[in-house]
Write a protein that holds these residues in place. Structure first.
Motif, PDB file in Angstrom:
ATOM      1  N   GLU A  32       0.839  -1.204   0.000  1.00 54.05           N
ATOM      2  CA  GLU A  32       0.000   0.000   0.000  1.00 54.05           C
ATOM      3  C   GLU A  32       0.868   1.247   0.000  1.00 54.05           C
ATOM      4  OE1 GLU A  32      -3.297   2.269   2.795  1.00 54.05           O
ATOM      5  OE2 GLU A  32      -2.881   0.129   3.125  1.00 54.05           O
ATOM      6  N   CYS A  38      -2.500   0.500  -4.302  1.00 54.78           N
ATOM      7  CA  CYS A  38      -1.706  -0.714  -4.098  1.00 54.78           C
ATOM      8  C   CYS A  38      -0.948  -1.111  -5.359  1.00 54.78           C
ATOM      9  CB  CYS A  38      -2.601  -1.876  -3.654  1.00 54.78           C
ATOM     10  SG  CYS A  38      -3.395  -1.623  -2.048  1.00 54.78           S
ATOM     11  N   ALA A 293      -0.363  -4.469   2.456  1.00 54.14           N
ATOM     12  CA  ALA A 293      -1.802  -4.264   2.305  1.00 54.14           C
ATOM     13  C   ALA A 293      -2.543  -5.504   2.790  1.00 54.14           C
ATOM     14  CB  ALA A 293      -2.143  -3.983   0.844  1.00 54.14           C
ATOM     15  N   ASN A 294      -3.771  -5.299   3.255  1.00 57.44           N
ATOM     16  CA  ASN A 294      -4.669  -6.412   3.609  1.00 57.44           C
ATOM     17  C   ASN A 294      -4.089  -7.329   4.682  1.00 57.44           C
ATOM     18  OD1 ASN A 294      -6.349  -5.507   1.442  1.00 57.44           O
ATOM     19  ND2 ASN A 294      -5.035  -6.649   0.011  1.00 57.44           N
ATOM     20  N   ARG A 296      -3.909  -8.834   8.503  1.00 56.03           N
ATOM     21  CA  ARG A 296      -4.820  -9.055   9.620  1.00 56.03           C
ATOM     22  C   ARG A 296      -4.516  -8.075  10.751  1.00 56.03           C
ATOM     23  NH1 ARG A 296      -2.308 -13.506   8.431  1.00 56.03           N
ATOM     24  NH2 ARG A 296      -1.351 -13.792  10.480  1.00 56.03           N
TER      25      ARG A 296
END
Length: 529
Positions: A32, A38, A293-294, A296
Motif C-alpha cells: 500500500e 496498491c 496491504a490487507n 490481519r
C-alpha cells in the motif's frame, strides 16, 4: 498451565511417506502506498502514487554528510544527479526488461524536498585517515579509524541544537578495503600504532591481573569488532545517530578506473542505485515508503537474533535479541541478556525458559505501549527449531488473548530442486506442502510482473515449519511471502528471506561489535541497517 494451545514438537522434516506431493501457490502480496493505492512492486507504487504520508513523514530531507574532501565532492555530484530524473538502464540483450525503471528524481518519487546542499557537512583529514587504517595492528587500526568518525559526529550532535535526522557516511575505498574482517595491510604500507599488547595477552588479562596499568588500556581495542561498518554502527547506537554508509565507488564509479580504463569495480546502473539509496534515506529520515496491504489486524512478527560474543567470552556465550515487525514494515530491536545460549555440538542457539520469557515480555510491553492492548497474534521466527523450554518461556509471557506461534524458517540449498517447462524456473510463491504444518516455499523464482527471474541459478526454496502453536499453513506461508517485501534498504521487488530472518546476522554482528552498556535502549531497526 500454558495459556496457548500447544502440541508436541514435530520432527524437522516429515518422512517422505507423509508428503502430500501436491504443489500449491501463494499469491503475490500487495503493498500500500499514498491515497490507499496498491501495487506489487515498490518502485511502481512510488513512481505512480508516492510513499505513505504518516505522522512524522519528512517534508524536506534533513541530512548531513561526513567524508574526505574528495568524498564530499563526489557526494555533491550524486546529490545533484538524484534531484533529477535518471533514465532506466536498457540492457543490450534485453532492451525491454521490465525490472529496470526510470528513477523520476527524489522529490517526484517521495513527494519530499531534496536539498542539494546538506544541512551539515564534516570534512575529514584524508592523510590522517589513511595513516590510521594502515596501522599494523588491525584491531587498533580499525578502532582509531572509527574513532575519527564517531568523535566528529558526536561532537556535532552535542554542539548543535538540531542535528540532522540522517548522516551519509561517504567511505573512501581504502577504508572499505582495509576495514573488513581478516584483512591485512601490505608490509610496505604499514604504519606504526601505539598498542603493543597482543590479542593473546589481552585475553589472558581477563583471568589474571595486569603487570602494568597500560596493559588494561591497550586491551580495550580488542573489545571491538574488526569491521569498520559494524563497529561504527554499534558505537553510534547509544548516541542515537542514524547513518547510511556509501562507498565512493558506488556514487562515482567513473572516478575509479583500472589500468585498462574500466571501472575499478562493477556497480549497478545509476537509476537502480538511486532507487536503493534514496528509498533507505527516506525511511531513515522518518518516512514510511510503503506498508503491507490487507494484513490481519493485531498481528506482530518477531525474529530471534543470536550472535556469539567476542574472544573474551567462552565458546557458548552469545548475545540474544528480538526484532519486532508490524504490518507497517518498521521494526524495533530489543537486546536480550548475554548467556550460554550456544550448543556447540549442534551449532544452534537456545534460550532458557526465564530468558525466553524476559525477551518476549519486553516485546509485548512495547507493543502494548504503542497499541494499548496486546497483539492478537504473535509469530516468532527463527532459523533453528524452538526447544520445549523456549516455548514454555514464550507461553508464560504471552497473555491468554494472544495466539502464539513459533515458526522455523531456514534456507534450503540442496534438499530439493523443482523444474518446469519453458525458459524460466518455478514461479515465486510456489509451495510444496510436506505435512499440515511444514512446507517448502519458493520465495525466489519467475515473477510475472517482471517477466523474468533475476537469480543466477535454479532457485532454492525456504523450509517453513510451524513448530509450536497452531496456525493454518497457508496463512503462515502467505505471511512469509509478505515479509519478503518490506526491506526498505533495497527497494527490490522482494527478498529471498522474510525481514524477520533476513537481517538477523547483520543485527547480531552490530550488537557484538562494541561493548554495550547494561540496559541498552530498544531502538528502531533503521539504526542497524
Amino acid at each position: 498451565m500454558m495459556k496457548n494451545k500447544t502440541r508436541k514438537a514435530r520432527a524437522e522434516r516429515p518422512k517422505p511417506s507423509a508428503w502430500t506431493r501436491r504443489l500449491d501457490f501463494v499469491p503475490e502480496p500487495l503493498l500500500e502506498f499514498a491515497h490507499g493505492q496498491c501495487a506489487e512492486h515498490p518502485r511502481d507504487g512510488l513512481y505512480l502514487y508516492g510513499p505513505l504520508k504518516e505522522p512524522g513523514s519528512p517534508t524536506s530531507m534533513d541530512y548531513g554528510v561526513i567524508g574526505t574532501s574528495a568524498g564530499l565532492e563526489r557526494f555533491s555530484r550524486w546529490a545533484k544527479r538524484v534531484s533529477l530524473a535518471i533514465p532506466r538502464y536498457t540492457p543490450r540483450l534485453n532492451p525491454d526488461a521490465l525490472h529496470h525503471i526510470t528513477f523520476p528524481g527524489f522529490e517526484a518519487a517521495f513527494d519530499t524536498a531534496w536539498p542539494i546542499h546538506p544541512a551539515a557537512q564534516i570534512q575529514l583529514d584524508e592523510a590522517y585517515l589513511d595513516a590510521t587504517i594502515h596501522i599494523r595492528n588491525r584491531a587498533e587500526g580499525i578502532k582509531r579509524t572509527v574513532d575519527l568518525f564517531v568523535t566528529k559526529l558526536v561532537a556535532h550532535a552535542d554542539r548543535e541544537e538540531s542535528a540532522p535526522k540522517l548522516w551519509f557516511v561517504v567511505v573512501p575505498e581504502f577504508v572499505y578495503r582495509l576495514g573488513r574482517p581478516n584483512q591485512t595491510v601490505p608490509k610496505a604500507e604499514q604504519t606504526s600504532g601505539s598498542v603493543t599488547l597482543t590479542r593473546k595477552r589481552a585475553l589472558r588479562l581477563q583471568t589474571e591481573p595486569p603487570l602494568f596499568p597500560e596493559e588494561s588500556e591497550e586491551a580495550e581495542v580488542y573489545h571491538y569488532g574488526q569491521d569498520f561498518r559494524r563497529q561504527l554502527k554499534a558505537r553510534l547506537l547509544e548516541h542515537r545517530i542514524v547513518t547510511q554508509l556509501i562507498r565512493e565507488t558506488t556514487i562515482a564509479p567513473d572516478d575509479f578506473k583500472n589500468d585498462r580504463g574500466f571501472p575499478l569495480r562493477p556497480v549497478e546502473d545509476p537509476a537502480t542505485i538511486a532507487w536503493k539509496l534514496c528509498t533507505t534515506a527516506y525511511y531513515k529520515a522518518g518516512g514510511q515508503p510503503w506498508r503491507l496491504a490487507n494484513v490481519r489486524p493485531g498481528v506482530c512478527y518477531v525474529g530471534l537474533v543470536f550472535k556469539q560474543t567476542d574472544a573474551f567470552a567462552n565458546d557458548t556465550n552469545a548475545c540474544c535479541a528480538a526484532q519486532m515487525f508490524l504490518a507497517s514494515g518498521d521494526g524495533v530491536v530489543f537486546r536480550g541478556a548475554l548467556g550460554p545460549w550456544r550448543t556447540p555440538s549442534r551449532k544452534e542457539f537456545h534460550l532458557t525458559r526465564s530468558a525466553a520469557k524476559d525477551l518476549i515480555t519486553m516485546v509485548l510491553s512495547e507493543y502494548e505501549e504503542k497499541h494499548g492492548a496486546p497483539p492478537k497474534e504473535l509469530f516468532l521466527h527463527g532459523r533453528s527449531r524452538f526447544s520445549k523450554e523456549e516455548w514454555e518461556g514464550f507461553s508464560e509471557a504471552a497473555p491468554p488473548e494472544t495466539k502464539l506461534v513459533c515458526v522455523q524458517i531456514r534456507p534450503s540449498k540442496n534438499e530439493i530442486k523443482l523444474f518446469r517447462w519453458g525458459n524460466y524456473p518455478v514461479i515465486r510463491g510456489t509451495s510444496l506442502p510436506l505435512s499440515e504444518h511444514a512446507a517448502f516455499l519458493w520465495t525466489s523464482g519467475y515473477v510475472p510482473r517482471l517477466d523474468t527471474y533475476l537469480g543466477p541459478e535454479t532457485p532454492n526454496p525456504v523450509f517453513v515449519d510451524v513448530h509450536w502453536g497452531e496456525c493454518e499453513l497457508q496463512t503462515v506461508l502467505s505471511d512469509v511471502m509478505s515479509l519478503t517485501k518490506i526491506n526498505f534498504n533495497s527497494c527490490l521487488f522482494n527478498d529471498g528471506l522474510p525481514v524477520t530472518i533476513r537481517f538477523a546476522n547483520a543485527v547480531g554482528d552490530i550488537l557484538v561489535a562494541a561493548p554495550q552498556k547494561d540496559g541498552s535502549p530498544k531502538l528502531p531497526f533503521k539504526f542497524y541497517i
